[in-house]
Design an enzyme around this catalytic site. Sequence first.
Site, PDB file in Angstrom:
ATOM      1  N   GLN A   1     -50.421  -8.552 -56.814  1.00  0.00           N
ATOM      2  CA  GLN A   1     -50.858  -9.496 -58.027  1.00  0.00           C
ATOM      3  C   GLN A   1     -49.654  -9.588 -59.110  1.00  0.00           C
ATOM      4  OE1 GLN A   1     -54.285  -7.696 -59.581  1.00  0.00           O
ATOM      5  NE2 GLN A   1     -53.091  -5.520 -59.167  1.00  0.00           N
TER       6      GLN A   1
ATOM      7  N   ASP B   1     -64.691  -0.739 -60.832  1.00  0.00           N
ATOM      8  CA  ASP B   1     -64.418  -1.243 -61.809  1.00  0.00           C
ATOM      9  C   ASP B   1     -63.211  -2.530 -61.194  1.00  0.00           C
ATOM     10  OD1 ASP B   1     -62.935  -2.356 -64.249  1.00  0.00           O
ATOM     11  OD2 ASP B   1     -61.822  -0.437 -64.506  1.00  0.00           O
ATOM     12  N   SER B   2     -63.756  -3.207 -60.390  1.00  0.00           N
ATOM     13  CA  SER B   2     -62.935  -4.293 -59.592  1.00  0.00           C
ATOM     14  C   SER B   2     -62.543  -5.607 -60.585  1.00  0.00           C
ATOM     15  CB  SER B   2     -63.644  -4.734 -58.482  1.00  0.00           C
ATOM     16  OG  SER B   2     -64.907  -5.487 -58.636  1.00  0.00           O
TER      17      SER B   2
ATOM     18  N   ASP C   1     -57.008   1.076 -50.205  1.00  0.00           N
ATOM     19  CA  ASP C   1     -58.395  -0.018 -50.156  1.00  0.00           C
ATOM     20  C   ASP C   1     -59.488   1.059 -50.432  1.00  0.00           C
ATOM     21  OD1 ASP C   1     -60.623  -1.544 -48.547  1.00  0.00           O
ATOM     22  OD2 ASP C   1     -59.201  -2.907 -49.447  1.00  0.00           O
ATOM     23  N   GLY C   2     -60.332   0.519 -51.510  1.00  0.00           N
ATOM     24  CA  GLY C   2     -61.465   1.471 -51.561  1.00  0.00           C
ATOM     25  C   GLY C   2     -62.746   1.171 -50.773  1.00  0.00           C
TER      26      GLY C   2
ATOM     27  N   ASP D   1     -55.572   0.543 -64.639  1.00  0.00           N
ATOM     28  CA  ASP D   1     -54.922   0.642 -66.019  1.00  0.00           C
ATOM     29  C   ASP D   1     -55.141   2.033 -66.599  1.00  0.00           C
ATOM     30  OD1 ASP D   1     -57.411   0.651 -67.882  1.00  0.00           O
ATOM     31  OD2 ASP D   1     -57.597  -1.041 -66.515  1.00  0.00           O
TER      32      ASP D   1
END
Length: 276
Positions: free
Chosen positions: A30, A155-156, A137-138, A85
């Site tokens: 991203q 929290d995506s 990857d979750g 974050d």
Amino acid sequence: MSWFEEGIHPEIRQSLRRDQVLFEGKTDFQHVEIFANDLLGRVLVLDDAVQITEHDEEIYSESIAHVPLLSHPNPKSVLIIGAGDGTVLREVLKHRSVQEVTMVELDGALVRVCREHLSTLLDGAYDDPRLNLVIGDGAEYLVSGKKFYDTIIIDSTDPDDNSTSLFTDNFYKSCKARLAEGGLMVAQAGCPSYQPSILTHMRSRMLSLFGFSGFYHAAIPTYVGGLHAFAWASDQIDLAQLAEQADPGFRGAEFSTRYYSARNHKAAFFLEPASE
């Protein structure tokens, strides 16, 4: 000085002034930008969508962390998926009962950037010995993992190419399978006014798997649309019923917060989206 224009909704634009650009670059997943705004403080943007601002990030991070954790009688093991974050991690670690936090974040570069440029917000969260940080990857982690968790926090970002796997039937079933007895999960669910399809999706897929489920809300000024929804689900704990009791059915916070309070906890459940 320049202006950042957020356009996550094609019909609406929101502009924030860049008073100082602190970081801008592209990771493997991203585009990341961190800039300072004289009113909002530091602002984190992912793929042209505002994620947090120093001015009001605590509303989101405290809501998604403390509402479920204080509704559980004794959360010891927590799984966080996303939240690179670090602000949600910071809030989870405030709970003395929590003995282990596994955090699975797809973008390791994002973690490094936030640790460098948002360190004043994190209170050393990434250095806490209770943290097990997994870069990956979750959805895959849930399938391959064998641990059980008292609370799972998703929290995506909103559904996109990087997070599609976190919005599938199989993903929600994997979350349910990894919950310990009496466990619960919560996931960000977007803006009810502008993103009703996310709530519809979660109601029909995630929430339908559990005995108790619903949504709670918080007003976050710098999110387009203002009101933000969180989906919650559990087979043993009715978060809404606990919040509605005259004497709070949830535990009191034994730590300082900027936004969260018992009154805000109860108020978060007052607005329920209309049935489809």
